[in-house]
Design an enzyme around this catalytic site. Sequence first.
Site, PDB file in Angstrom:
ATOM      1  N   GLU A  90       0.820  -1.210   0.000  1.00 28.25           N
ATOM      2  CA  GLU A  90       0.000   0.000   0.000  1.00 28.25           C
ATOM      3  C   GLU A  90       0.860   1.269   0.000  1.00 28.25           C
ATOM      4  O   GLU A  90       1.963   1.278   0.534  1.00 28.25           O
ATOM      5  CB  GLU A  90      -0.833   0.052   1.286  1.00 28.25           C
ATOM      6  CG  GLU A  90      -1.821  -1.066   1.422  1.00 28.25           C
ATOM      7  CD  GLU A  90      -2.500  -1.072   2.786  1.00 28.25           C
ATOM      8  OE1 GLU A  90      -2.283  -0.123   3.582  1.00 28.25           O
ATOM      9  OE2 GLU A  90      -3.242  -2.015   3.059  1.00 28.25           O
ATOM     10  N   CYS A 110       5.064  -7.587   7.541  1.00 32.11           N
ATOM     11  CA  CYS A 110       6.057  -7.136   8.532  1.00 32.11           C
ATOM     12  C   CYS A 110       6.183  -8.216   9.605  1.00 32.11           C
ATOM     13  O   CYS A 110       5.214  -8.876   9.944  1.00 32.11           O
ATOM     14  CB  CYS A 110       5.594  -5.824   9.158  1.00 32.11           C
ATOM     15  SG  CYS A 110       6.797  -5.154  10.333  1.00 32.11           S
ATOM     16  N   CYS A 114       3.611  -5.703  15.973  1.00 30.78           N
ATOM     17  CA  CYS A 114       2.962  -4.690  16.824  1.00 30.78           C
ATOM     18  C   CYS A 114       1.455  -4.981  16.911  1.00 30.78           C
ATOM     19  O   CYS A 114       0.800  -5.225  15.879  1.00 30.78           O
ATOM     20  CB  CYS A 114       3.198  -3.286  16.275  1.00 30.78           C
ATOM     21  SG  CYS A 114       4.951  -2.886  16.122  1.00 30.78           S
ATOM     22  N   CYS A 117      -1.352  -3.145  14.682  1.00 30.01           N
ATOM     23  CA  CYS A 117      -1.047  -2.921  13.268  1.00 30.01           C
ATOM     24  C   CYS A 117      -1.524  -4.068  12.381  1.00 30.01           C
ATOM     25  O   CYS A 117      -1.170  -5.234  12.618  1.00 30.01           O
ATOM     26  CB  CYS A 117       0.462  -2.731  13.132  1.00 30.01           C
ATOM     27  SG  CYS A 117       1.005  -2.565  11.437  1.00 30.01           S
ATOM     28  N   CYS A 329      -2.627   1.594   8.148  1.00 30.57           N
ATOM     29  CA  CYS A 329      -1.616   0.812   7.459  1.00 30.57           C
ATOM     30  C   CYS A 329      -1.946  -0.679   7.442  1.00 30.57           C
ATOM     31  O   CYS A 329      -2.175  -1.283   8.482  1.00 30.57           O
ATOM     32  CB  CYS A 329      -0.281   1.068   8.157  1.00 30.57           C
ATOM     33  SG  CYS A 329       1.023  -0.035   7.711  1.00 30.57           S
TER      34      CYS A 329
HETATM   35  S1  SF4 Z   1       3.749  -0.720  13.172  1.00 28.50           S
HETATM   36 FE1  SF4 Z   1       3.261  -2.417  11.780  1.00 28.50          FE
HETATM   37  S2  SF4 Z   1       4.541  -2.095   9.990  1.00 28.50           S
HETATM   38 FE2  SF4 Z   1       5.388  -0.830  11.649  1.00 28.50          FE
HETATM   39  S3  SF4 Z   1       6.952  -2.121  12.651  1.00 28.50           S
HETATM   40 FE3  SF4 Z   1       5.036  -2.458  13.796  1.00 28.50          FE
HETATM   41  S4  SF4 Z   1       4.115  -4.242  12.806  1.00 28.50           S
HETATM   42 FE4  SF4 Z   1       5.656  -3.462  11.398  1.00 28.50          FE
END
Ligand code: SF4
Length: 362
Positions: A90, A110, A114, A117, A329
């Site tokens: 994206e 990723c 997190c 996210c 995101c």
């Molecule tokens: S916020 Fe999302 S994209 Fe960014 S490091 Fe954490 S898991 Fe990865």
Amino acid sequence: MTDIKSMTLEELTAWLKDQGEPAFRAKQIFHWLYRGVSSFDEMTDLSKALREKLDSLAFLTPPQVARKQVSRLDGTIKYLWELSDGNCVESVLMRYQHGNTVCISCQVGCRMGCAFCASTLAGKVRDLTPAEMIDQVLFTQLDSGAPISNIVLMGIGEPLDNFETVMRFLTLVNHPEGLNIGMRHISLSTCGLTEQIDKLAQYGLQLTLSVSLHAPDDETRSRIMPVNRSVGVEKLMDTCRRYFQTTGRRISYEYAMIDGVNDSDRQADLLAGLLKGMPGHVNLIPLNDVEESPLKPSRRVAAFQKRLERHGVTVTVRRRLGSDIDASCGQLRRKAMRETEPRRERTGGDSRETGRKEDEQP
Ligand code: SF4
């Protein structure tokens, strides 16, 4: 085969020389690449023989628009790009008074985990190439017609987990013969990979480093950001202090406000304590509601901000753009993945079968 768009102008010159071509061809080809051509055949001022030679030695990976959402509220555009291997990432175009900003991805998925996210829900698939990162900026500009003046590396993926590619991307995007976007117009966001932050500091770049802090204490931060379990808040803040001392650049601390998790007065006091004596700036982020996540947006953003300000901390609250589209995101990619799952099963995993769709929001 050579990934020609991931090369610097200097490397391209040397590569062409190895192929027996004169140096001036490099600039000509470089310009075509940054005009967004999808094939060597479109480089019309090169001889047919040279175009065919390039086609046999090198490749281009222009992305396709898989989906596009346009906010009726503020003109924010969210792109889901389909890459040449069928994976999707994206980018988001945001329109500010100071110019158009594009937020780009650096990995497919990723691995940082997190809790708030959507990008990490299916893990990391692969790193992007420098060309795939450049193309998100370039094709967003070409498709939208909006000249891009600022870039944030805050989309899918952890930029410092794809370090060499991101460094090369920065060199390319900054090149005067290419997109020519200055370092001071670029922000790089990290969840706090301390060794890589130290490494980045050695480059002395004028970009803005954004550290996703999201909690001032180890217990909370380790709960929502697994990376903290091996690093810890104290070590991260020591690294940030060193980064500032080495580069002279103020760090921006990102803090997503999560209901009942990191939004208490006590946590505001702890956060102010961490930043004491260290030039920096806190950016409070009203959390987007991610369907799959039990974490919900805080209702204490204004109170938290006031409390920090009373401690003398510089605070801003990020303006929510594109709230009528899947602006958080990783959300759009997740949605597309869910929708294409039955089709993938039928087609043996080729997500390209889904074709182009365009979502204009009501
Ligand atoms: S916020 Fe999302 S994209 Fe960014 S490091 Fe954490 S898991 Fe990865």
